[in-house]
Design a protein around this motif. Sequence first.
Motif, PDB file in Angstrom:
ATOM      1  N   ARG A 137       0.645   3.168   9.264  1.00  0.00           N
ATOM      2  CA  ARG A 137       1.110   4.420   8.643  1.00  0.00           C
ATOM      3  C   ARG A 137       1.683   5.407   9.658  1.00  0.00           C
ATOM      4  O   ARG A 137       2.414   6.322   9.301  1.00  0.00           O
ATOM      5  CB  ARG A 137      -0.066   5.086   7.884  1.00  0.00           C
ATOM      6  N   ILE A 176      -4.301  -0.255   8.741  1.00  0.00           N
ATOM      7  CA  ILE A 176      -3.418   0.461   7.811  1.00  0.00           C
ATOM      8  C   ILE A 176      -3.055   1.829   8.396  1.00  0.00           C
ATOM      9  O   ILE A 176      -1.892   2.242   8.374  1.00  0.00           O
ATOM     10  CB  ILE A 176      -4.062   0.585   6.407  1.00  0.00           C
ATOM     11  N   GLU A 177      -4.035   2.503   8.980  1.00  0.00           N
ATOM     12  CA  GLU A 177      -3.741   3.798   9.613  1.00  0.00           C
ATOM     13  C   GLU A 177      -2.723   3.634  10.741  1.00  0.00           C
ATOM     14  O   GLU A 177      -1.819   4.441  10.905  1.00  0.00           O
ATOM     15  CB  GLU A 177      -5.023   4.443  10.164  1.00  0.00           C
ATOM     16  N   GLU A 223      -1.525   6.123  -2.927  1.00  0.00           N
ATOM     17  CA  GLU A 223      -2.657   5.252  -3.212  1.00  0.00           C
ATOM     18  C   GLU A 223      -3.652   5.260  -2.042  1.00  0.00           C
ATOM     19  O   GLU A 223      -4.857   5.380  -2.236  1.00  0.00           O
ATOM     20  CB  GLU A 223      -2.052   3.859  -3.358  1.00  0.00           C
ATOM     21  N   TRP A 224      -3.130   5.157  -0.842  1.00  0.00           N
ATOM     22  CA  TRP A 224      -4.011   5.121   0.333  1.00  0.00           C
ATOM     23  C   TRP A 224      -4.696   6.477   0.525  1.00  0.00           C
ATOM     24  O   TRP A 224      -5.873   6.548   0.875  1.00  0.00           O
ATOM     25  CB  TRP A 224      -3.231   4.738   1.590  1.00  0.00           C
ATOM     26  N   GLU A 225      -3.962   7.521   0.256  1.00  0.00           N
ATOM     27  CA  GLU A 225      -4.544   8.854   0.444  1.00  0.00           C
ATOM     28  C   GLU A 225      -5.615   9.155  -0.595  1.00  0.00           C
ATOM     29  O   GLU A 225      -6.557   9.894  -0.337  1.00  0.00           O
ATOM     30  CB  GLU A 225      -3.424   9.915   0.409  1.00  0.00           C
ATOM     31  N   ARG A 228      -7.017   6.588  -3.148  1.00  0.00           N
ATOM     32  CA  ARG A 228      -7.862   5.518  -3.705  1.00  0.00           C
ATOM     33  C   ARG A 228      -7.982   4.338  -2.735  1.00  0.00           C
ATOM     34  O   ARG A 228      -7.639   3.199  -3.053  1.00  0.00           O
ATOM     35  CB  ARG A 228      -7.266   5.040  -5.035  1.00  0.00           C
ATOM     36  N   GLN A 229      -8.512   4.620  -1.560  1.00  0.00           N
ATOM     37  CA  GLN A 229      -8.601   3.576  -0.526  1.00  0.00           C
ATOM     38  C   GLN A 229      -9.409   2.361  -0.970  1.00  0.00           C
ATOM     39  O   GLN A 229      -9.054   1.228  -0.670  1.00  0.00           O
ATOM     40  CB  GLN A 229      -9.238   4.155   0.741  1.00  0.00           C
ATOM     41  N   ALA A 279      -8.857  -0.941   7.406  1.00  0.00           N
ATOM     42  CA  ALA A 279      -8.500   0.487   7.302  1.00  0.00           C
ATOM     43  C   ALA A 279      -7.821   0.975   8.578  1.00  0.00           C
ATOM     44  O   ALA A 279      -6.802   1.672   8.535  1.00  0.00           O
ATOM     45  CB  ALA A 279      -9.748   1.311   7.007  1.00  0.00           C
ATOM     46  N   VAL A 336      -7.437  -0.188  -2.798  1.00  0.00           N
ATOM     47  CA  VAL A 336      -6.549  -0.961  -1.922  1.00  0.00           C
ATOM     48  C   VAL A 336      -7.349  -2.081  -1.257  1.00  0.00           C
ATOM     49  O   VAL A 336      -6.936  -3.243  -1.247  1.00  0.00           O
ATOM     50  CB  VAL A 336      -5.906  -0.048  -0.851  1.00  0.00           C
ATOM     51  N   VAL A 337      -8.514  -1.714  -0.753  1.00  0.00           N
ATOM     52  CA  VAL A 337      -9.357  -2.693  -0.064  1.00  0.00           C
ATOM     53  C   VAL A 337      -9.751  -3.815  -1.028  1.00  0.00           C
ATOM     54  O   VAL A 337      -9.680  -5.008  -0.687  1.00  0.00           O
ATOM     55  CB  VAL A 337     -10.610  -2.004   0.539  1.00  0.00           C
ATOM     56  N   VAL A 341       0.863  -1.183   0.000  1.00  0.00           N
ATOM     57  CA  VAL A 341       0.000   0.000   0.000  1.00  0.00           C
ATOM     58  C   VAL A 341       0.900   1.234   0.000  1.00  0.00           C
ATOM     59  O   VAL A 341       1.508   1.570   1.020  1.00  0.00           O
ATOM     60  CB  VAL A 341      -0.939   0.015   1.230  1.00  0.00           C
TER      61      VAL A 341
END
Length: 359
Positions: A207, A203-204, A157-159, A161-162, A200, A165-166, A153
Amino acid sequence: MVDEPRRKVRVALLFGGRSGEHAISAATAAGVMKAIDREKYDVLPIGITREGQWVLTAGDPSRFELTTGRLPEVTRESGTELVGLSDVGDVDVVFPVLHGPFGEDGTVQGLLELADVRYVGCGVLASAVAMDKHYMKLVFAGHGLPVGPYVVVQPREWEQRQAEVVARVSDQLKFPVFVKPARAGSSLGVTRVDDLSGLAEAIEEARFHDPKVLVEQGIEGREIECAVLGGRSGAAPRASVPGEIVVDHDSAQFYDFEEKYSSDSHARTQAPADLPADVAEKVRDLAVRAFEAIGGEGISRVDVFVTPDGEAVINEINTMPGFTPISMYPKMWEATGLTYPELIDELIQLALERPTGLR
Ligand SMILES: Nc1ncnc2c1ncn2[C@@H]1O[C@H](COP(=O)(O)OP(=O)(O)O)[C@@H](O)[C@H]1O
Ligand SMILES: [Mg+2]
């Protein structure tokens, strides 16, 4: 004529540092300072504060030990502030017992290369590759070594198009998955996730340690580790007997930070691991091949999962593994016939043997 007494080898021990593993590094330094052969070596204990200030520490090393309820820390008050390594005069070799970013990742190694000072352990590239779990897997796979399925990730991309990613995680991986920062250690920021609803948040959490995150398919298997030591005078790297991390899964989900360092851990370590001879051999062979794949030097610990059918899958390689007297790396060498003081001596001798630069 009387022989001049030989000058002792001056070893600068670098510890603490800017990563989340500051305290663990300080604890390792305490262990090394107590065990190193003082007849042979003069030790300069240089702590690095969390802000990156270098301090020539004074006093009893035991204050950096990992005691219950208190994590050791290097501060400006730990000793005399330094501008850099040259402040302490000539140093024959540096032992960077630093874990994580700004220590185990090639940054300090680069500084030492520039300064033309010999150092213990892996060089710039090997350190950097091993620090980043994404590139580590690419290098292993490129060498035909077994790694598990995973999804990277990237920050942008995460910022932006979450949902993509999922979708990619649910298409490509089976739950449970392990979400982890690409560049961290000591299980910091690692979460086991059992279904999509927890993804999610995990992932946060990862991060927080590194904007680049890996989601890995959970691998069912025993956690087996193997210690690798560089070969002397151009000889092949050496692998220890494998050891095992035994986690009581009724009380702990996985080998997280608490289980690694707290006194009431539900995990115990065992060396040698109780493995069939052929599986132990396979792990040792894989450990050496992983070390060579990244261009390892001096020291590394290779961690694998051994699945119920006896297959070994690499989880990671650590170029500066935990190195307190009770850590797995020294413990595995102890079980192989090399004591902690002998191991410290061997690592320094390996470093002295190797010039900096493209030799
Ligand atoms: N793919 C996986 N399958 C099963 N367990 C895992 C997986 N990845 C990590 N773990 C568990 O999480 C722990 C920490 O993960 P690891 O990747 O080793 O991070 P660190 O570099 O912080 O040690 C492992 O020791 C293991 O217990
Ligand atoms: Mg690990």
